[in-house]
Scaffold this motif. Sequence first.
Motif, mmCIF file in Angstrom:
data_model
loop_
_atom_site.group_PDB
_atom_site.id
_atom_site.type_symbol
_atom_site.label_atom_id
_atom_site.label_comp_id
_atom_site.label_asym_id
_atom_site.label_seq_id
_atom_site.Cartn_x
_atom_site.Cartn_y
_atom_site.Cartn_z
ATOM 1 N N GLU A 147 0.817 -1.210 0.000
ATOM 2 C CA GLU A 147 0.000 0.000 0.000
ATOM 3 C C GLU A 147 0.852 1.261 0.000
ATOM 4 O O GLU A 147 0.506 2.258 -0.653
ATOM 5 C CB GLU A 147 -0.948 -0.026 1.201
ATOM 6 N N LEU A 148 1.975 1.233 0.711
ATOM 7 C CA LEU A 148 2.868 2.387 0.723
ATOM 8 C C LEU A 148 3.443 2.630 -0.668
ATOM 9 O O LEU A 148 3.545 3.776 -1.120
ATOM 10 C CB LEU A 148 3.983 2.172 1.741
ATOM 11 N N THR A 149 3.805 1.567 -1.353
ATOM 12 C CA THR A 149 4.267 1.694 -2.736
ATOM 13 C C THR A 149 3.173 2.281 -3.617
ATOM 14 O O THR A 149 3.411 3.207 -4.405
ATOM 15 C CB THR A 149 4.692 0.317 -3.281
ATOM 16 N N TYR A 150 1.978 1.765 -3.484
ATOM 17 C CA TYR A 150 0.855 2.206 -4.318
ATOM 18 C C TYR A 150 0.521 3.670 -4.061
ATOM 19 O O TYR A 150 0.303 4.447 -5.007
ATOM 20 C CB TYR A 150 -0.352 1.324 -4.031
ATOM 21 N N MET A 154 6.260 5.156 -5.324
ATOM 22 C CA MET A 154 7.695 4.899 -5.187
ATOM 23 C C MET A 154 7.914 3.449 -4.783
ATOM 24 O O MET A 154 7.157 2.916 -3.961
ATOM 25 C CB MET A 154 8.306 5.833 -4.135
ATOM 26 N N PRO A 155 8.918 2.773 -5.306
ATOM 27 C CA PRO A 155 9.170 1.393 -4.906
ATOM 28 C C PRO A 155 9.619 1.315 -3.450
ATOM 29 O O PRO A 155 10.444 2.121 -3.003
ATOM 30 C CB PRO A 155 10.288 0.940 -5.856
ATOM 31 N N ALA A 162 11.040 2.783 2.491
ATOM 32 C CA ALA A 162 9.761 3.046 3.144
ATOM 33 C C ALA A 162 9.756 4.436 3.771
ATOM 34 O O ALA A 162 8.758 5.173 3.679
ATOM 35 C CB ALA A 162 9.471 1.985 4.202
ATOM 36 N N ILE A 163 10.859 4.807 4.386
ATOM 37 C CA ILE A 163 10.959 6.139 4.997
ATOM 38 C C ILE A 163 10.869 7.219 3.919
ATOM 39 O O ILE A 163 10.159 8.222 4.074
ATOM 40 C CB ILE A 163 12.259 6.248 5.809
#
Length: 271
Positions: A147-150, A154-155, A162-163
């Motif tokens: 979800e963070l990528t989406y 950003m990959p 992630a940061i």
Amino acid sequence: MKRILSIQSSVTYGFVGNSVATPVLTSMGIHPLAVNTVMLAAHPGYGIFAGQATPADHIAAILNGLVTLDIIPDIDAVISGYLGHADQIAHIASLISNWRAAGASGTYICDLVLGDADTLYIDQSLADRMIDQLLPLADIITPNQFELTYLSGMPVAGSDSAIKAGQHLLASQARLTAVIATGITNDDDLVHDILITRSVHKSWQHKKRLAGISGSGDLFTSLLAGGLVQGVPLSDATARASHLAQAVIARSPNPKELALLENLDLFRTTS
């Protein structure tokens, strides 16, 4: 007594969404106000889909009823999680706006449940409207790695990326104060929960399981919201939610279900 409005899915058998939030928050001495966006026999991990999304006009009627009852000013935090249909979103966004217009200073935690394991498992239109209409209202979001990528575009392949992705989201969303990335994997035998704000980032690590357990993200978000309305600072509330969620996961032998009811005492001792 503190109150948290929890707008999520519900299942008759097992523990996801409001079927997690309701017992967890109650055990913490918090009154959960549950609005069910989907009502199913069990979560889809069992290979069945028995039930349906709550019609958007039913969601609207319930949320408008809370306004009529003059309960809105007494809500200390709001959680939104899994949604059943894109037409539900406008009513949820309106409720958040009404809540803030009533002078609420509580936190809106938006758990944008989009997918996992590199897979979007909701309709594209639902995902897009959640991002367009709910993300800008959120104080805190709790995405998993996919979800963070989406959300960021950003990959995300570990803690460092992630940061960066979390900081990108913070820069693009004026209201957002924290991104809490959960279940981030590095080249080690650990999973990382990472609190990312505009000024700091902190990480908590736990031993990786062979497979995730449905409802673990809902457990984390419920514990986080509960801690915040109890007055626990964000970093401490995140740490507590991370450790307690992982404690329950470690005690859950069935990969399809959290051993939730057997472990509610863990939450009572932290209130």
